[in-house]
Design a protein around this motif. Structure first.
Motif, PDB file in Angstrom:
ATOM      1  N   HIS A 274      -1.301 -32.694  -5.701  1.00  0.00           N
ATOM      2  CA  HIS A 274       0.108 -32.737  -6.114  1.00  0.00           C
ATOM      3  C   HIS A 274       0.296 -33.261  -7.526  1.00  0.00           C
ATOM      4  CE1 HIS A 274       0.501 -32.237  -1.781  1.00  0.00           C
ATOM      5  NE2 HIS A 274       1.659 -31.694  -2.062  1.00  0.00           N
ATOM      6  N   LYS A 275      -0.605 -34.164  -7.943  1.00  0.00           N
ATOM      7  CA  LYS A 275      -0.503 -34.690  -9.312  1.00  0.00           C
ATOM      8  C   LYS A 275      -1.775 -34.387 -10.077  1.00  0.00           C
ATOM      9  CE  LYS A 275       3.029 -37.838  -9.838  1.00  0.00           C
ATOM     10  NZ  LYS A 275       3.399 -39.164 -10.368  1.00  0.00           N
ATOM     11  N   VAL A 276      -1.627 -34.032 -11.366  1.00  0.00           N
ATOM     12  CA  VAL A 276      -2.796 -33.689 -12.183  1.00  0.00           C
ATOM     13  C   VAL A 276      -2.699 -34.424 -13.521  1.00  0.00           C
ATOM     14  CG1 VAL A 276      -3.058 -31.412 -11.128  1.00  0.00           C
ATOM     15  CG2 VAL A 276      -1.687 -31.641 -13.183  1.00  0.00           C
ATOM     16  N   ARG A 277      -3.848 -34.466 -14.224  1.00  0.00           N
ATOM     17  CA  ARG A 277      -3.896 -35.118 -15.537  1.00  0.00           C
ATOM     18  C   ARG A 277      -4.037 -34.046 -16.598  1.00  0.00           C
ATOM     19  NH1 ARG A 277      -5.977 -40.475 -14.300  1.00  0.00           N
ATOM     20  NH2 ARG A 277      -6.823 -40.410 -12.203  1.00  0.00           N
TER      21      ARG A 277
ATOM     22  N   VAL B 217       1.883 -31.202 -10.281  1.00  0.00           N
ATOM     23  CA  VAL B 217       1.154 -29.965 -10.597  1.00  0.00           C
ATOM     24  C   VAL B 217       2.104 -28.888 -11.124  1.00  0.00           C
ATOM     25  CG1 VAL B 217       1.209 -29.116  -8.176  1.00  0.00           C
ATOM     26  CG2 VAL B 217      -0.519 -28.253  -9.758  1.00  0.00           C
ATOM     27  N   LEU B 218       3.314 -28.841 -10.593  1.00  0.00           N
ATOM     28  CA  LEU B 218       4.249 -27.793 -11.019  1.00  0.00           C
ATOM     29  C   LEU B 218       4.883 -28.103 -12.377  1.00  0.00           C
ATOM     30  CD1 LEU B 218       5.973 -26.964  -7.613  1.00  0.00           C
ATOM     31  CD2 LEU B 218       3.906 -25.989  -8.632  1.00  0.00           C
ATOM     32  N   ALA B 219       4.622 -29.309 -12.894  1.00  0.00           N
ATOM     33  CA  ALA B 219       5.109 -29.657 -14.232  1.00  0.00           C
ATOM     34  C   ALA B 219       4.049 -29.383 -15.293  1.00  0.00           C
ATOM     35  CB  ALA B 219       5.518 -31.133 -14.255  1.00  0.00           C
ATOM     36  N   THR B 220       2.949 -28.737 -14.903  1.00  0.00           N
ATOM     37  CA  THR B 220       1.846 -28.485 -15.843  1.00  0.00           C
ATOM     38  C   THR B 220       1.379 -27.035 -15.766  1.00  0.00           C
ATOM     39  OG1 THR B 220      -0.029 -28.801 -14.358  1.00  0.00           O
ATOM     40  CG2 THR B 220       0.993 -30.796 -15.240  1.00  0.00           C
ATOM     41  N   ARG B 221       0.473 -26.691 -16.678  1.00  0.00           N
ATOM     42  CA  ARG B 221      -0.153 -25.364 -16.661  1.00  0.00           C
ATOM     43  C   ARG B 221      -1.568 -25.441 -16.114  1.00  0.00           C
ATOM     44  NH1 ARG B 221       1.897 -21.152 -19.599  1.00  0.00           N
ATOM     45  NH2 ARG B 221       4.131 -21.337 -19.832  1.00  0.00           N
ATOM     46  N   SER B 222      -1.860 -26.469 -15.348  1.00  0.00           N
ATOM     47  CA  SER B 222      -3.211 -26.645 -14.818  1.00  0.00           C
ATOM     48  C   SER B 222      -3.680 -25.435 -14.016  1.00  0.00           C
ATOM     49  CB  SER B 222      -3.224 -27.876 -13.914  1.00  0.00           C
ATOM     50  OG  SER B 222      -4.434 -27.913 -13.192  1.00  0.00           O
ATOM     51  N   PRO B 223      -4.947 -25.034 -14.171  1.00  0.00           N
ATOM     52  CA  PRO B 223      -5.497 -23.961 -13.330  1.00  0.00           C
ATOM     53  C   PRO B 223      -5.629 -24.366 -11.864  1.00  0.00           C
ATOM     54  CG  PRO B 223      -6.893 -24.349 -15.268  1.00  0.00           C
ATOM     55  CD  PRO B 223      -5.898 -25.473 -15.209  1.00  0.00           C
ATOM     56  N   PHE B 224      -5.667 -25.671 -11.590  1.00  0.00           N
ATOM     57  CA  PHE B 224      -5.793 -26.144 -10.206  1.00  0.00           C
ATOM     58  C   PHE B 224      -4.413 -26.205  -9.586  1.00  0.00           C
ATOM     59  CE2 PHE B 224      -9.282 -27.765 -12.647  1.00  0.00           C
ATOM     60  CZ  PHE B 224     -10.382 -27.553 -11.832  1.00  0.00           C
ATOM     61  N   ARG B 225      -3.987 -25.086  -8.985  1.00  0.00           N
ATOM     62  CA  ARG B 225      -2.611 -25.015  -8.483  1.00  0.00           C
ATOM     63  C   ARG B 225      -2.579 -24.129  -7.256  1.00  0.00           C
ATOM     64  NH1 ARG B 225      -0.042 -24.768 -13.013  1.00  0.00           N
ATOM     65  NH2 ARG B 225       1.955 -24.234 -12.057  1.00  0.00           N
ATOM     66  N   PRO B 226      -1.504 -24.251  -6.468  1.00  0.00           N
ATOM     67  CA  PRO B 226      -1.417 -23.408  -5.275  1.00  0.00           C
ATOM     68  C   PRO B 226      -1.474 -21.936  -5.688  1.00  0.00           C
ATOM     69  CG  PRO B 226       0.594 -24.744  -5.556  1.00  0.00           C
ATOM     70  CD  PRO B 226      -0.350 -25.136  -6.627  1.00  0.00           C
ATOM     71  N   ASN B 227      -2.211 -21.142  -4.999  1.00  0.00           N
ATOM     72  CA  ASN B 227      -2.377 -19.691  -5.242  1.00  0.00           C
ATOM     73  C   ASN B 227      -3.179 -19.355  -6.507  1.00  0.00           C
ATOM     74  OD1 ASN B 227      -0.970 -18.970  -2.903  1.00  0.00           O
ATOM     75  ND2 ASN B 227       0.989 -19.203  -3.945  1.00  0.00           N
ATOM     76  N   ASN B 228      -3.525 -20.372  -7.300  1.00  0.00           N
ATOM     77  CA  ASN B 228      -4.394 -20.117  -8.474  1.00  0.00           C
ATOM     78  C   ASN B 228      -3.906 -18.991  -9.380  1.00  0.00           C
ATOM     79  OD1 ASN B 228      -6.029 -22.126  -7.572  1.00  0.00           O
ATOM     80  ND2 ASN B 228      -7.511 -20.782  -6.617  1.00  0.00           N
ATOM     81  N   ILE B 229      -2.607 -18.921  -9.588  1.00  0.00           N
ATOM     82  CA  ILE B 229      -2.077 -17.844 -10.434  1.00  0.00           C
ATOM     83  C   ILE B 229      -1.814 -18.360 -11.847  1.00  0.00           C
ATOM     84  CG2 ILE B 229      -0.078 -16.337 -10.797  1.00  0.00           C
ATOM     85  CD1 ILE B 229      -0.097 -15.794  -7.832  1.00  0.00           C
TER      86      ILE B 229
ATOM     87  N   GLY C  15      15.994 -22.682 -28.780  1.00  0.00           N
ATOM     88  CA  GLY C  15      16.388 -24.039 -28.375  1.00  0.00           C
ATOM     89  C   GLY C  15      15.719 -24.544 -27.117  1.00  0.00           C
ATOM     90  N   ALA C  16      14.806 -23.754 -26.553  1.00  0.00           N
ATOM     91  CA  ALA C  16      14.104 -24.242 -25.357  1.00  0.00           C
ATOM     92  C   ALA C  16      13.230 -25.432 -25.745  1.00  0.00           C
ATOM     93  CB  ALA C  16      13.236 -23.128 -24.773  1.00  0.00           C
ATOM     94  N   SER C  17      13.000 -26.338 -24.819  1.00  0.00           N
ATOM     95  CA  SER C  17      12.195 -27.508 -25.172  1.00  0.00           C
ATOM     96  C   SER C  17      11.246 -27.873 -24.041  1.00  0.00           C
ATOM     97  CB  SER C  17      13.099 -28.697 -25.485  1.00  0.00           C
ATOM     98  OG  SER C  17      13.794 -29.059 -24.311  1.00  0.00           O
ATOM     99  N   SER C  18      10.170 -28.565 -24.396  1.00  0.00           N
ATOM    100  CA  SER C  18       9.254 -29.122 -23.416  1.00  0.00           C
ATOM    101  C   SER C  18       8.745 -30.433 -23.984  1.00  0.00           C
ATOM    102  CB  SER C  18       8.077 -28.165 -23.176  1.00  0.00           C
ATOM    103  OG  SER C  18       7.088 -28.841 -22.425  1.00  0.00           O
ATOM    104  N   GLU C  19       9.236 -31.522 -23.455  1.00  0.00           N
ATOM    105  CA  GLU C  19       8.787 -32.828 -23.969  1.00  0.00           C
ATOM    106  C   GLU C  19       7.309 -33.011 -23.736  1.00  0.00           C
ATOM    107  OE1 GLU C  19      10.925 -36.335 -22.633  1.00  0.00           O
ATOM    108  OE2 GLU C  19      12.766 -35.133 -22.728  1.00  0.00           O
ATOM    109  N   PHE C  20       6.825 -32.380 -22.689  1.00  0.00           N
ATOM    110  CA  PHE C  20       5.427 -32.502 -22.284  1.00  0.00           C
ATOM    111  C   PHE C  20       4.500 -31.918 -23.355  1.00  0.00           C
ATOM    112  CE2 PHE C  20       2.677 -29.344 -19.864  1.00  0.00           C
ATOM    113  CZ  PHE C  20       1.542 -30.126 -19.857  1.00  0.00           C
TER     114      PHE C  20
END
Ligand code: SAH
Length: 235
Positions: A69-72, A84-96, A142-147
């Motif tokens: 659920h949480k990734v670094r 996990v859904l706040a990131t682009r990590s490859p380790f995610r449900p369905n691996n898409i 104007g889209a933003s991503s603080e991350f």
């Protein structure tokens, strides 16, 4: 739902280590997306050439391990956790995975394939769908991503003349600007962000059929060697 890959990626990235963390960080990379039956027909790609960029939806087919659920994310130095859904990590449900790439050419002979720039995709990646990138709908002012507000700063990369000569030879033979690709791939520093560079260690990765080796000195990356690994292949 039954999902079958519609295409396969052929790219210079034959191992995960060193692949750019997002597509446009390595515009010098070239990949061929080969359409598979039943989509390997000129009809299936008719009109696609009218688009400068494409969305590629793919499977992270080489993730080793489970998602949590949480990734670094590497963007945060690898020591802070996000959902996990706040990131682009490859380790995610369905691996898409989802990448935007620049379309260079649509080929229909001898194979049906799309030649693209900037793909952050492992060689052999199964492609699940391809769609045109439509700026009026997809590019949001104007889209933003603080991350991940901006592309990460590039690390300086020094390439010795002997390696530059090999890169020029590769460019003459295959058309890929390997010098620019080395700059882009090493400039984003493939080493995990939480790891301090070991000045004594020689790091290495496979790139376009070569074993590229480097070390860290004085805040810069110094390429040491680039050795051919078997047959050098162009995607
Ligand atoms: N742009 C995509 C990918 C971001 S993660 C997205 O946002 O969904 C990028 C990392 O995915 C790369 O550094 C690479 O190591 C990894 N990767 C690329 N293709 C892969 C594959 N087929 N299987 C597993 N990992 C892959």
């Amino acid at each position: 739902m039954n999902i079958e890959p519609i295409a396969t990626v052929h790219s210079c990235f034959t191992e995960k280590f060193g692949i750019p963390r997002q597509p446009l960080l390595a515009d010098a990379s070239r990949a061929a997306i080969e359409l598979l039956p039943p989509l390997n027909t000129p009809d299936a790609v008719a009109g696609l050439e009218q688009n400068s960029h494409l969305w590629v939806i793919f499977q992270f087919h080489q993730v080793a391990g489970q998602w949590s659920h949480k990734v670094r994310p590497p963007r945060l130095g690898g020591n802070k956790k996000l959902g996990v859904l706040a990131t682009r990590s490859p380790f995610r449900p369905n691996n898409i995975g989802l990448s935007v790439v620049r379309l260079i050419e649509v080929r229909t002979h001898p194979k049906v394939e799309l030649i693209v720039a900037g793909a952050d995709l492992l060689d052999g990646t199964p492609v699940l769908d391809i769609k045109p990138y439509i700026p009026y709908a997809d590019a949001i002012q104007g889209a933003s991503s603080e991350f991940a507000e901006q592309a990460p700063a590039a690390t300086p990369v020094k390439i010795p003349e002997a390696v530059l000569a090999i890169a020029r030879g590769y460019r003459d033979d295959w058309g890929t600007d390997l010098e620019a690709l080395i700059q882009q791939v090493l400039g984003q520093d493939p080493k995990p962000a939480y790891q301090q560079p070991d000045p004594e260690r020689i790091y290495g990765m496979e790139l376009c059929g070569f074993n590229l080796q480097w070390r860290y000195r004085d805040g810069a990356i110094e390429v040491m060697a680039m050795e051919k690994l078997g047959e050098v292949a162009q995607p």
